[in-house]
Design a protein around this motif. Structure first.
Motif, PDB file in Angstrom:
ATOM      1  N   THR A 143      14.419  65.914  17.165  1.00 30.50           N
ATOM      2  CA  THR A 143      13.721  64.781  17.754  1.00 30.50           C
ATOM      3  C   THR A 143      13.446  63.761  16.668  1.00 30.50           C
ATOM      4  N   VAL A 144      13.751  62.499  16.975  1.00 31.33           N
ATOM      5  CA  VAL A 144      13.478  61.394  16.063  1.00 31.33           C
ATOM      6  C   VAL A 144      12.546  60.433  16.791  1.00 31.33           C
ATOM      7  N   LEU A 145      11.454  60.076  16.157  1.00 25.08           N
ATOM      8  CA  LEU A 145      10.488  59.158  16.739  1.00 25.08           C
ATOM      9  C   LEU A 145      10.430  57.900  15.891  1.00 25.08           C
ATOM     10  N   ALA A 146      10.567  56.744  16.540  1.00 24.38           N
ATOM     11  CA  ALA A 146      10.477  55.466  15.829  1.00 24.38           C
ATOM     12  C   ALA A 146       9.451  54.575  16.526  1.00 24.38           C
ATOM     13  N   VAL A 147       8.493  54.068  15.759  1.00 25.10           N
ATOM     14  CA  VAL A 147       7.525  53.098  16.269  1.00 25.10           C
ATOM     15  C   VAL A 147       8.067  51.729  15.893  1.00 25.10           C
ATOM     16  N   ARG A 148       8.286  50.894  16.886  1.00 23.50           N
ATOM     17  CA  ARG A 148       8.931  49.598  16.672  1.00 23.50           C
ATOM     18  C   ARG A 148       8.001  48.462  17.093  1.00 23.50           C
ATOM     19  N   SER A 149       8.328  47.272  16.668  1.00 25.70           N
ATOM     20  CA  SER A 149       7.528  46.099  17.043  1.00 25.70           C
ATOM     21  C   SER A 149       8.024  45.457  18.337  1.00 25.70           C
ATOM     22  N   SER A 150       9.259  45.797  18.753  1.00 26.19           N
ATOM     23  CA  SER A 150       9.836  45.246  19.989  1.00 26.19           C
ATOM     24  C   SER A 150      10.876  46.236  20.512  1.00 26.19           C
ATOM     25  N   PRO A 151      11.330  46.055  21.763  1.00 23.06           N
ATOM     26  CA  PRO A 151      12.313  46.997  22.319  1.00 23.06           C
ATOM     27  C   PRO A 151      13.620  46.983  21.527  1.00 23.06           C
ATOM     28  N   PRO A 152      14.126  48.156  21.140  1.00 22.83           N
ATOM     29  CA  PRO A 152      15.411  48.213  20.436  1.00 22.83           C
ATOM     30  C   PRO A 152      16.574  48.162  21.416  1.00 22.83           C
ATOM     31  N   ALA A 198      -0.617  64.212  14.654  1.00 24.42           N
ATOM     32  CA  ALA A 198      -1.124  62.944  15.192  1.00 24.42           C
ATOM     33  C   ALA A 198      -0.244  61.775  14.750  1.00 24.42           C
ATOM     34  N   LEU A 199       0.011  60.887  15.696  1.00 28.19           N
ATOM     35  CA  LEU A 199       0.688  59.624  15.422  1.00 28.19           C
ATOM     36  C   LEU A 199      -0.379  58.542  15.548  1.00 28.19           C
ATOM     37  N   ILE A 200      -0.633  57.831  14.480  1.00 26.54           N
ATOM     38  CA  ILE A 200      -1.665  56.793  14.473  1.00 26.54           C
ATOM     39  C   ILE A 200      -0.994  55.446  14.727  1.00 26.54           C
ATOM     40  N   VAL A 201      -1.439  54.766  15.779  1.00 23.85           N
ATOM     41  CA  VAL A 201      -0.922  53.444  16.147  1.00 23.85           C
ATOM     42  C   VAL A 201      -2.106  52.552  16.509  1.00 23.85           C
ATOM     43  N   THR A 202      -1.859  51.262  16.633  1.00 27.72           N
ATOM     44  CA  THR A 202      -2.890  50.353  17.110  1.00 27.72           C
ATOM     45  C   THR A 202      -3.225  50.740  18.554  1.00 27.72           C
ATOM     46  N   PRO A 203      -4.504  50.881  18.898  1.00 23.02           N
ATOM     47  CA  PRO A 203      -4.849  51.230  20.281  1.00 23.02           C
ATOM     48  C   PRO A 203      -4.248  50.227  21.262  1.00 23.02           C
ATOM     49  N   GLY A 204      -3.812  50.739  22.422  1.00 22.43           N
ATOM     50  CA  GLY A 204      -3.277  49.862  23.450  1.00 22.43           C
ATOM     51  C   GLY A 204      -2.203  50.511  24.278  1.00 22.43           C
ATOM     52  N   ARG A 205      -1.448  49.675  24.983  1.00 19.94           N
ATOM     53  CA  ARG A 205      -0.368  50.109  25.865  1.00 19.94           C
ATOM     54  C   ARG A 205       0.961  50.014  25.109  1.00 19.94           C
ATOM     55  N   TYR A 206       1.800  51.028  25.324  1.00 23.81           N
ATOM     56  CA  TYR A 206       3.124  51.071  24.719  1.00 23.81           C
ATOM     57  C   TYR A 206       4.158  51.369  25.795  1.00 23.81           C
ATOM     58  N   ARG A 207       5.385  51.044  25.491  1.00 25.25           N
ATOM     59  CA  ARG A 207       6.527  51.448  26.302  1.00 25.25           C
ATOM     60  C   ARG A 207       7.268  52.505  25.488  1.00 25.25           C
ATOM     61  N   ILE A 222      13.228  59.027  20.406  1.00 25.74           N
ATOM     62  CA  ILE A 222      12.088  58.450  21.108  1.00 25.74           C
ATOM     63  C   ILE A 222      11.700  57.160  20.400  1.00 25.74           C
ATOM     64  N   ASP A 223      11.740  56.062  21.122  1.00 24.08           N
ATOM     65  CA  ASP A 223      11.327  54.762  20.593  1.00 24.08           C
ATOM     66  C   ASP A 223      10.084  54.321  21.346  1.00 24.08           C
ATOM     67  N   ILE A 224       9.074  53.830  20.618  1.00 23.05           N
ATOM     68  CA  ILE A 224       7.904  53.253  21.268  1.00 23.05           C
ATOM     69  C   ILE A 224       7.648  51.878  20.680  1.00 23.05           C
ATOM     70  N   TRP A 225       7.116  50.965  21.520  1.00 19.88           N
ATOM     71  CA  TRP A 225       6.788  49.620  21.075  1.00 19.88           C
ATOM     72  C   TRP A 225       5.631  49.100  21.922  1.00 19.88           C
TER      73      TRP A 225
END
Length: 115
Positions: free
Chosen positions: A11-20, A56-65, A92-95
Motif C-alpha cells: 500500500t502506498v499513501l500520498a497526501v496531495r494538494s490537488s487531485p492527481p 496516525a496520519l496528521i493532516v490539516t483538519p477538514g474534508r478530503y477526497r 491511495i491518494d488523498i487531497w
C-alpha cells in the motif's frame, strides 16, 4: 477499502494538494470518496490491527477526497502463495476538498473486488 487477498498487501499513501492524474496501469480505480478528518488525525491500519499512535496520519483538519487505485504487482516479500487472490498494490491518494461529493468508480476491474 477492501483488498483482493487476505494476506500481506503493498500500500502506498500520498497526501496531495490537488487531485492527481489517474494511474495508467491500475485495473480498478475507485475515485473520490469523501473522508472527513475533523481532528486532523486519521489512522491507517489493517482491518485486524488496533489503531496506534505510530499509525496516525496528521493532516490539516477538514474534508478530503480519497482515490484508491488497484495496480497489478508481484507478490510482496513474506506473502503466502497458498492464499487465493490477485497480487495488487493499492495506491491511495488523498487531497483537500471543499464540498461533499458522491462515490465514483473511474475504472471497473475485471474481477470481483472485496471492497
Amino acid at each position: 477499502m477492501g483488498t483482493a487477498r487476505e494476506d500481506l498487501v503493498e500500500t502506498v499513501l500520498a497526501v496531495r494538494s490537488s487531485p492527481p492524474q489517474l494511474t495508467a496501469n491500475a485495473e480498478h480505480v475507485v475515485v473520490e470518496a469523501d473522508l472527513d478528518v475533523p481532528t486532523g488525525v486519521a489512522s491507517i491500519v489493517g482491518c485486524t490491527q488496533p489503531p496506534k499512535p505510530e499509525y496516525a496520519l496528521i493532516v490539516t483538519p477538514g474534508r478530503y477526497r480519497v482515490r484508491v487505485s488497484y495496480v497489478p504487482s508481484a507478490p510482496p516479500a513474506g506473502s503466502n502463495p497458498d492464499i487465493p487472490g490477485d497480487y495488487l498494490s493499492y495506491q491511495i491518494d488523498i487531497w483537500p476538498a471543499t464540498a461533499p461529493s458522491a462515490l465514483t468508480v473511474a475504472r471497473q476491474g475485471p474481477t470481483p473486488w472485496a471492497g
